[in-house]
Design a protein around this motif. Structure first.
Motif, PDB file in Angstrom:
ATOM      1  N   CYS A  39       0.824  -1.220   0.000  1.00 31.12           N
ATOM      2  CA  CYS A  39       0.000   0.000   0.000  1.00 31.12           C
ATOM      3  C   CYS A  39       0.848   1.256   0.000  1.00 31.12           C
ATOM      4  CB  CYS A  39      -0.940   0.002   1.205  1.00 31.12           C
ATOM      5  SG  CYS A  39      -0.122   0.207   2.802  1.00 31.12           S
ATOM      6  N   LEU A  40       2.121   1.132   0.405  1.00 31.25           N
ATOM      7  CA  LEU A  40       3.030   2.275   0.420  1.00 31.25           C
ATOM      8  C   LEU A  40       4.014   2.227  -0.744  1.00 31.25           C
ATOM      9  CD1 LEU A  40       3.756   2.512   4.252  1.00 31.25           C
ATOM     10  CD2 LEU A  40       1.851   3.432   2.924  1.00 31.25           C
ATOM     11  N   GLY A  41       3.730   1.368  -1.739  1.00 29.80           N
ATOM     12  CA  GLY A  41       4.523   1.346  -2.963  1.00 29.80           C
ATOM     13  C   GLY A  41       5.875   0.717  -2.828  1.00 29.80           C
ATOM     14  N   THR A  42       5.935  -0.522  -2.326  1.00 28.63           N
ATOM     15  CA  THR A  42       7.219  -1.178  -2.091  1.00 28.63           C
ATOM     16  C   THR A  42       7.683  -2.067  -3.238  1.00 28.63           C
ATOM     17  OG1 THR A  42       6.022  -2.945  -0.938  1.00 28.63           O
ATOM     18  CG2 THR A  42       6.959  -1.159   0.410  1.00 28.63           C
ATOM     19  N   SER A  43       6.825  -2.330  -4.214  1.00 28.05           N
ATOM     20  CA  SER A  43       7.217  -3.153  -5.362  1.00 28.05           C
ATOM     21  C   SER A  43       7.622  -2.255  -6.528  1.00 28.05           C
ATOM     22  CB  SER A  43       6.063  -4.069  -5.796  1.00 28.05           C
ATOM     23  OG  SER A  43       5.823  -5.078  -4.844  1.00 28.05           O
ATOM     24  N   ASP A  44       8.694  -2.639  -7.211  1.00 27.48           N
ATOM     25  CA  ASP A  44       9.229  -1.827  -8.298  1.00 27.48           C
ATOM     26  C   ASP A  44       8.291  -1.806  -9.509  1.00 27.48           C
ATOM     27  OD1 ASP A  44      11.415  -1.449  -6.738  1.00 27.48           O
ATOM     28  OD2 ASP A  44      12.776  -2.696  -7.908  1.00 27.48           O
ATOM     29  N   VAL A  45       8.160  -0.635 -10.110  1.00 31.69           N
ATOM     30  CA  VAL A  45       7.384  -0.457 -11.334  1.00 31.69           C
ATOM     31  C   VAL A  45       8.127   0.542 -12.231  1.00 31.69           C
ATOM     32  CG1 VAL A  45       5.137  -0.926 -10.273  1.00 31.69           C
ATOM     33  CG2 VAL A  45       6.019   1.415 -10.315  1.00 31.69           C
ATOM     34  N   THR A  46       7.685   0.664 -13.474  1.00 30.34           N
ATOM     35  CA  THR A  46       8.263   1.660 -14.372  1.00 30.34           C
ATOM     36  C   THR A  46       7.380   2.899 -14.415  1.00 30.34           C
ATOM     37  OG1 THR A  46       7.113   0.882 -16.363  1.00 30.34           O
ATOM     38  CG2 THR A  46       9.223  -0.161 -15.833  1.00 30.34           C
ATOM     39  N   LEU A  47       7.977   3.998 -14.750  1.00 32.02           N
ATOM     40  CA  LEU A  47       7.222   5.231 -14.951  1.00 32.02           C
ATOM     41  C   LEU A  47       6.223   5.056 -16.092  1.00 32.02           C
ATOM     42  CD1 LEU A  47       6.926   8.235 -14.147  1.00 32.02           C
ATOM     43  CD2 LEU A  47       8.720   8.760 -15.809  1.00 32.02           C
ATOM     44  N   TYR A  48       6.615   4.311 -17.094  1.00 30.45           N
ATOM     45  CA  TYR A  48       5.763   4.024 -18.252  1.00 30.45           C
ATOM     46  C   TYR A  48       4.452   3.360 -17.823  1.00 30.45           C
ATOM     47  CZ  TYR A  48       4.786   1.966 -22.918  1.00 30.45           C
ATOM     48  OH  TYR A  48       4.223   1.588 -24.110  1.00 30.45           O
ATOM     49  N   GLU A  49       4.552   2.364 -16.943  1.00 27.36           N
ATOM     50  CA  GLU A  49       3.355   1.669 -16.451  1.00 27.36           C
ATOM     51  C   GLU A  49       2.472   2.597 -15.628  1.00 27.36           C
ATOM     52  OE1 GLU A  49       4.333  -2.594 -14.958  1.00 27.36           O
ATOM     53  OE2 GLU A  49       6.173  -1.409 -14.750  1.00 27.36           O
ATOM     54  N   MET A  50       3.097   3.390 -14.779  1.00 26.27           N
ATOM     55  CA  MET A  50       2.335   4.256 -13.878  1.00 26.27           C
ATOM     56  C   MET A  50       1.527   5.295 -14.649  1.00 26.27           C
ATOM     57  SD  MET A  50       2.714   3.317 -10.713  1.00 26.27           S
ATOM     58  CE  MET A  50       2.447   4.747  -9.663  1.00 26.27           C
ATOM     59  N   VAL A  51       2.130   5.902 -15.655  1.00 19.15           N
ATOM     60  CA  VAL A  51       1.418   6.917 -16.433  1.00 19.15           C
ATOM     61  C   VAL A  51       0.235   6.291 -17.158  1.00 19.15           C
ATOM     62  CG1 VAL A  51       1.613   8.492 -18.409  1.00 19.15           C
ATOM     63  CG2 VAL A  51       3.427   8.428 -16.688  1.00 19.15           C
ATOM     64  N   ALA A  52       0.443   5.127 -17.753  1.00 19.81           N
ATOM     65  CA  ALA A  52      -0.649   4.460 -18.465  1.00 19.81           C
ATOM     66  C   ALA A  52      -1.784   4.101 -17.515  1.00 19.81           C
ATOM     67  CB  ALA A  52      -0.117   3.208 -19.163  1.00 19.81           C
ATOM     68  N   ALA A  53      -1.432   3.668 -16.302  1.00 26.87           N
ATOM     69  CA  ALA A  53      -2.459   3.291 -15.331  1.00 26.87           C
ATOM     70  C   ALA A  53      -3.265   4.509 -14.879  1.00 26.87           C
ATOM     71  CB  ALA A  53      -1.809   2.608 -14.127  1.00 26.87           C
ATOM     72  N   TYR A  54      -2.595   5.620 -14.599  1.00 24.76           N
ATOM     73  CA  TYR A  54      -3.299   6.841 -14.197  1.00 24.76           C
ATOM     74  C   TYR A  54      -4.204   7.350 -15.321  1.00 24.76           C
ATOM     75  CZ  TYR A  54      -1.109   7.933  -9.653  1.00 24.76           C
ATOM     76  OH  TYR A  54      -0.732   7.938  -8.318  1.00 24.76           O
ATOM     77  N   CYS A  55      -3.809   7.110 -16.564  1.00 23.17           N
ATOM     78  CA  CYS A  55      -4.651   7.516 -17.694  1.00 23.17           C
ATOM     79  C   CYS A  55      -6.010   6.826 -17.647  1.00 23.17           C
ATOM     80  CB  CYS A  55      -3.955   7.198 -19.016  1.00 23.17           C
ATOM     81  SG  CYS A  55      -2.680   8.384 -19.492  1.00 23.17           S
ATOM     82  N   SER A  56      -6.059   5.625 -17.078  1.00 23.67           N
ATOM     83  CA  SER A  56      -7.331   4.901 -16.988  1.00 23.67           C
ATOM     84  C   SER A  56      -8.337   5.654 -16.128  1.00 23.67           C
ATOM     85  CB  SER A  56      -7.104   3.493 -16.416  1.00 23.67           C
ATOM     86  OG  SER A  56      -6.234   2.751 -17.251  1.00 23.67           O
ATOM     87  N   PHE A  57      -7.855   6.371 -15.131  1.00 24.21           N
ATOM     88  CA  PHE A  57      -8.765   7.193 -14.320  1.00 24.21           C
ATOM     89  C   PHE A  57      -9.325   8.345 -15.162  1.00 24.21           C
ATOM     90  CE2 PHE A  57      -5.717   5.895 -10.726  1.00 24.21           C
ATOM     91  CZ  PHE A  57      -6.514   4.825 -10.341  1.00 24.21           C
ATOM     92  N   VAL A  58      -8.434   9.056 -15.819  1.00 33.76           N
ATOM     93  CA  VAL A  58      -8.852  10.240 -16.578  1.00 33.76           C
ATOM     94  C   VAL A  58      -9.718   9.850 -17.778  1.00 33.76           C
ATOM     95  CG1 VAL A  58      -8.022  12.299 -17.789  1.00 33.76           C
ATOM     96  CG2 VAL A  58      -6.745  11.409 -15.824  1.00 33.76           C
ATOM     97  N   ASN A  59      -9.458   8.686 -18.328  1.00 33.30           N
ATOM     98  CA  ASN A  59     -10.213   8.217 -19.498  1.00 33.30           C
ATOM     99  C   ASN A  59     -11.484   7.477 -19.080  1.00 33.30           C
ATOM    100  OD1 ASN A  59     -10.454   8.188 -22.297  1.00 33.30           O
ATOM    101  ND2 ASN A  59      -9.424   6.218 -22.505  1.00 33.30           N
ATOM    102  N   LEU A  60     -11.939   7.737 -17.858  1.00 32.81           N
ATOM    103  CA  LEU A  60     -13.195   7.181 -17.333  1.00 32.81           C
ATOM    104  C   LEU A  60     -13.273   5.658 -17.441  1.00 32.81           C
ATOM    105  CD1 LEU A  60     -15.808   9.850 -18.499  1.00 32.81           C
ATOM    106  CD2 LEU A  60     -14.706   9.586 -16.266  1.00 32.81           C
ATOM    107  N   GLY A  61     -12.182   5.030 -16.986  1.00 35.99           N
ATOM    108  CA  GLY A  61     -12.196   3.580 -16.838  1.00 35.99           C
ATOM    109  C   GLY A  61     -11.714   2.795 -18.026  1.00 35.99           C
ATOM    110  N   ILE A  62     -11.309   3.471 -19.106  1.00 37.19           N
ATOM    111  CA  ILE A  62     -10.806   2.762 -20.291  1.00 37.19           C
ATOM    112  C   ILE A  62      -9.283   2.828 -20.283  1.00 37.19           C
ATOM    113  CG2 ILE A  62     -10.727   2.721 -22.816  1.00 37.19           C
ATOM    114  CD1 ILE A  62     -13.514   3.912 -22.832  1.00 37.19           C
ATOM    115  N   TYR A  63      -8.665   1.636 -20.248  1.00 36.60           N
ATOM    116  CA  TYR A  63      -7.208   1.563 -20.342  1.00 36.60           C
ATOM    117  C   TYR A  63      -6.826   1.572 -21.818  1.00 36.60           C
ATOM    118  CZ  TYR A  63      -2.489  -0.368 -20.471  1.00 36.60           C
ATOM    119  OH  TYR A  63      -1.156  -0.574 -20.726  1.00 36.60           O
ATOM    120  N   THR A  64      -5.957   2.487 -22.189  1.00 34.68           N
ATOM    121  CA  THR A  64      -5.440   2.550 -23.551  1.00 34.68           C
ATOM    122  C   THR A  64      -3.959   2.228 -23.511  1.00 34.68           C
ATOM    123  OG1 THR A  64      -7.046   4.268 -24.109  1.00 34.68           O
ATOM    124  CG2 THR A  64      -5.191   3.977 -25.610  1.00 34.68           C
TER     125      THR A  64
END
Length: 768
Positions: A581-606
């Motif tokens: 919950c505090l972000g202890t597993s490694d991820v890429t910036l690329y993945e994070m931006v795409a995931a946040y886009c799903s919020f702004v795109n009203l639930g559609i992952y592109t």
């Protein structure tokens, strides 16, 4: 016998006169006959000679390019990466060459070329008879009258290698030259039959070498004057055309005086033929060269990290489709917007230069290097000695002298001339290999990725501070702990499960029992176990309270959070443990931006995409690319998460509250900071209705730490870059990315999202 009188002419005078006249007539007949024989021989033998050379009779003269090859000439062409707004981002090349059309050549350039190299180009058919007559007269009078090759002949030499590989190769220089010239003339005639004059002129300029790794007028114009050929002036055109005869000798960067003299000679010809006036010539020859010199390579230009990362994918595509990326002349059209890319690079350079200065000063005051053990706060002993053993310099020395040789250590510390990176430009110095390692390990790195959430198009990509000196890309290659920027996935899981952004929790850190029997009680950033007050989920995320995030994690379970994050596009391995919950597993910036886009795109992952189409050198579309989409959550969940993220900006004490007023004015913004507990990574994720941008800042290695946790917080390291970037974006009224509200869901909300206003101060920035 009658004797002739004294005054009578000699008896044989008339005879001798008749004999002389007869001789003259005989000589004239023979000369006339010889001339006719020579003329007939020329008329018959010359075409026959041309024919036997063209077919390489009995393999005597060496091969010729086929008619098909002449009709469809090929030459190595660099493949070009082009932005969404039509700007060249860079090229992949073996020989840096790129084509232009006739319409892309400035009139001054075209006229300068004709006046200097082939004044009768538009009148001849590939062979200039007057020029050859001039050469013959020059040879007879021992005066050099200039070359006779036309532009068409020179084009043939540029396109084809005409070697003598038959028995004729063993003949003397004169026969060899005759055969070589014959081949040139044959090819010139064939070229003239297959192309218009404008096409020939353009092909010539596209194939000329200009030195400094510049092949063709487009690259030459960019290399020496930083402008397209369509914008070349008379004096600039004269510099480049003057180089055609000998690009190395007349290189304006290395031999300015020679180049200037040659430029003025070319301009004088242009004046002689009446295309500029004497007054214009006098003013132009007084001007300096006016170079804007920059040799193109993969380390220069915009989006260098982006171009390097996608090259692997392009090479794979080329292998599958039968192309060589470096010489196929492909046009790769991308989603990158050159204006946003420039804004991103400027924002990164501006902030990182200041941050680096502060970073160095803080560590100097502590008397330490930035490679420290976060548990003890002490410098890691032998850090550089261990790291140098992973370098090529060390391996090469060991290979030469052996691992136990004293020479290895001595040479690793031997100083030598070296050019190094600084934020004020490159600098020459004396450094040893150990000096260099220590110097570069003190630099902070960064990554920025900006994406259009509606289309999935990546608009800006900055993978580091200098591609020439730091090749590693921190957008897609680097994986690091995201810290509190991972918290929206925890709260998103809860929202999807039916929780409301306005639901309240007590600000008290829970004690969680772990599978090994131990317990974990996450403190807030202040170090306390919480204030005990009731706080909504929105405000808890805005203040980045670990206590409430951990409580929510308990309720929705780590496995469900992992599942939710993976649906939104997180592909890196996530450990389903409470600390996630505090972000202890490694991820890429690329993945994070795409995931946040799903919020702004009203639930559609592109799925992020960055290449729209690939064309061949003739403009034929080889493949179009479209993003893949999928629904990963319903519209209401996504919109509630937008409301949650807006809390960081709108809630009193929120971690995004300190953004510039100009950004927030008449605009809707959401954001989330993140910082790892060992002070090695700072993050910021910022969302607007049409751009989602993520920023990471940290050392190249995890052992490089910020001087303190507060210094390394996302608020101080990453958020200012996002602030500067978006400020620049909004200043550009032509890029289409304006302020505005987030898109509302089509489905009506059960209750209006309004958790009220809070004035309590924040406990501070987040941990992890």
């Amino acid at each position: 016998m009658v004797q002739p009188t004294r005054n009578a002419p000699p008896r044989n005078f008339a005879h001798r006169a008749l004999r002389a006249l007869s001789f003259q007539r005989s000589w004239f007949k023979k000369l006339t006959k010889a001339v006719w024989i020579l003329l007939l021989s020329f008329v018959v033998v010359t075409p026959l000679f041309f024919y036997v050379v063209s077919i390489n009779l009995f393999g005597l003269f060496g091969g010729m390019p086929s008619l098909r090859a002449i009709e469809n000439p090929t030459n190595d062409l660099s493949s070009e990466v082009i932005s969404a707004d039509g700007v060249s981002l860079g090229r992949y090349f073996r020989y840096n060459r790129s084509q232009v059309s006739y319409e892309q050549l400035s009139p001054a350039l075209v006229q300068t070329l004709l006046d200097s190299e082939d004044r009768r180009f538009r009148d001849h058919s590939g062979i200039d008879a007057r020029a050859y007559l001039r050469i013959i007269l020059g040879a007879l009078t021992f005066t050099y009258q200039g070359g006779g090759s036309t532009l068409t002949q020179q084009l043939g030499k540029n396109l084809y290698t005409l070697e003598l590989d038959g028995p004729a190769a063993d003949l003397g220089k004169l026969p060899q030259r005759l055969i070589q010239k014959t081949k040139e003339l044959i090819i010139a005639i064939q070229i003239e039959r297959n192309y218009t004059k404008d096409e020939i002129l353009t092909m010539y300029l596209n194939t000329v070498e200009f030195g400094s790794n510049a092949y063709g007028i487009k690259v030459a114009s960019e290399t020496y004057f930083n402008k397209p050929p369509s914008m070349l002036t008379w004096q600039e055109a004269a510099v480049l055309i003057g180089m055609c005869q000998n690009p190395s000798y007349f290189n304006p960067h290395f031999y300015a005086e020679r180049s200037l003299k040659k430029r003025n000679e070319v301009l004088h010809k242009v004046m002689e033929y009446g295309h500029i006036s004497r007054v214009t010539y006098d003013s132009l020859k007084a001007l300096p060269l006016g170079l804007n010199y920059s040799v193109q390579n993969q380390n220069k230009g915009m989006a260098t990290y982006f171009r390097n990362v996608i090259q692997r994918e392009l090479n794979k595509w080329c292998t599958e489709h039968g192309y060589d990326l470096r010489d196929a002349g492909l046009k790769i059209y991308t989603t990158i917007d050159s204006r946003l890319q420039r804004d991103a690079e400027d924002a990164v350079a501006n902030h990182m230069a200041t941050l680096q200065q502060q970073f160095n000063r803080e560590w100097r005051q502590r008397g330490l290097n930035p490679w420290v053990d976060p548990r003890t706060g002490q410098e890691i002993k032998g850090y550089l000695d261990a790291k140098i053993k992973r370098t090529d310099a060390y391996r090469n020395l060991v290979k030469r002298y052996g691992a136990d040789s004293d020479s290895v250590g001595i040479l690793l510390r031997a100083k030598k001339p070296m050019t190094i990176f600084t934020y004020r430009g490159e600098r020459d110095t004396l450094f040893s290999s150990m000096d260099s390692l220590a110097y570069y390990n003190r630099f902070l790195q960064t990554g920025l990725l900006s994406m259009d959430p509606r289309t999935g198009a990546i608009k800006a990509w900055v993978g580091g501070i200098s591609h020439k000196y730091f090749k590693y890309d921190h957008v897609r290659q680097g994986t690091r702990q995201p810290g509190s920027t991972f918290k929206p996935f925890v709260y998103g899981t809860a929202i999807e499960a039916g929780y409301s952004p306005c639901q309240e929790f007590a600000d008290i850190s829970p004690t969680i029992r772990l599978p090994d029997g131990s317990t974990w009680t996450p403190p807030n950033s202040s170090g306390s176990q919480g204030s005990g007050e009731m706080v909504t989920m929105r405000r808890a995320m805005a203040l980045s309270l670990n206590s409430i995030t951990a409580q929510v994690m308990q309720k929705v379970t780590p496995q469900n959070v992992v599942s939710f994050a993976q649906r939104l596009g997180i592909t890196s391995k996530l450990d389903a443990v409470p600390a996630l919950c505090l972000g202890t597993s490694d991820v890429t910036l690329y993945e994070m931006v795409a995931a946040y886009c799903s919020f702004v795109n009203l639930g559609i992952y592109t799925q992020p995409y960055y290449i729209t189409r690939i064309e061949d050198k003739n403009g034929n579309v080889l493949e179009n690319f479209t993003p893949k989409t999928r629904q990963v959550m319903d519209e209401l969940t996504a919109y509630k998460m937008i409301y949650m993220l807006r809390g960081g900006v709108e809630e009193a004490g929120g971690t995004s509250e300190g953004l510039s007023y100009d950004l927030k004015d008449n605009n809707e913004i959401g954001g989330k900071t993140g910082t790892t507990d060992n002070a090695s990574d700072g993050w910021y994720m910022g969302i607007t209705h049409n751009l989602v941008t993520g920023v990471w800042v940290g050392g190249d290695e995890r052992n490089i730490h910020f001087p303190s946790w507060s210094f390394g917080s996302g608020t101080r390291t990453a958020r200012p870059i996002w602030d500067k970037y978006m400020t620049l974006v909004y200043r550009d009224r032509n890029d289409g990315y304006d302020k505005g509200p987030f898109r509302r869901p089509s489905q009506k909300l059960d209750t209006e999202l309004d958790c009220g206003q809070y004035s309590a101060s924040a406990e501070g920035e987040e941990t992890f």
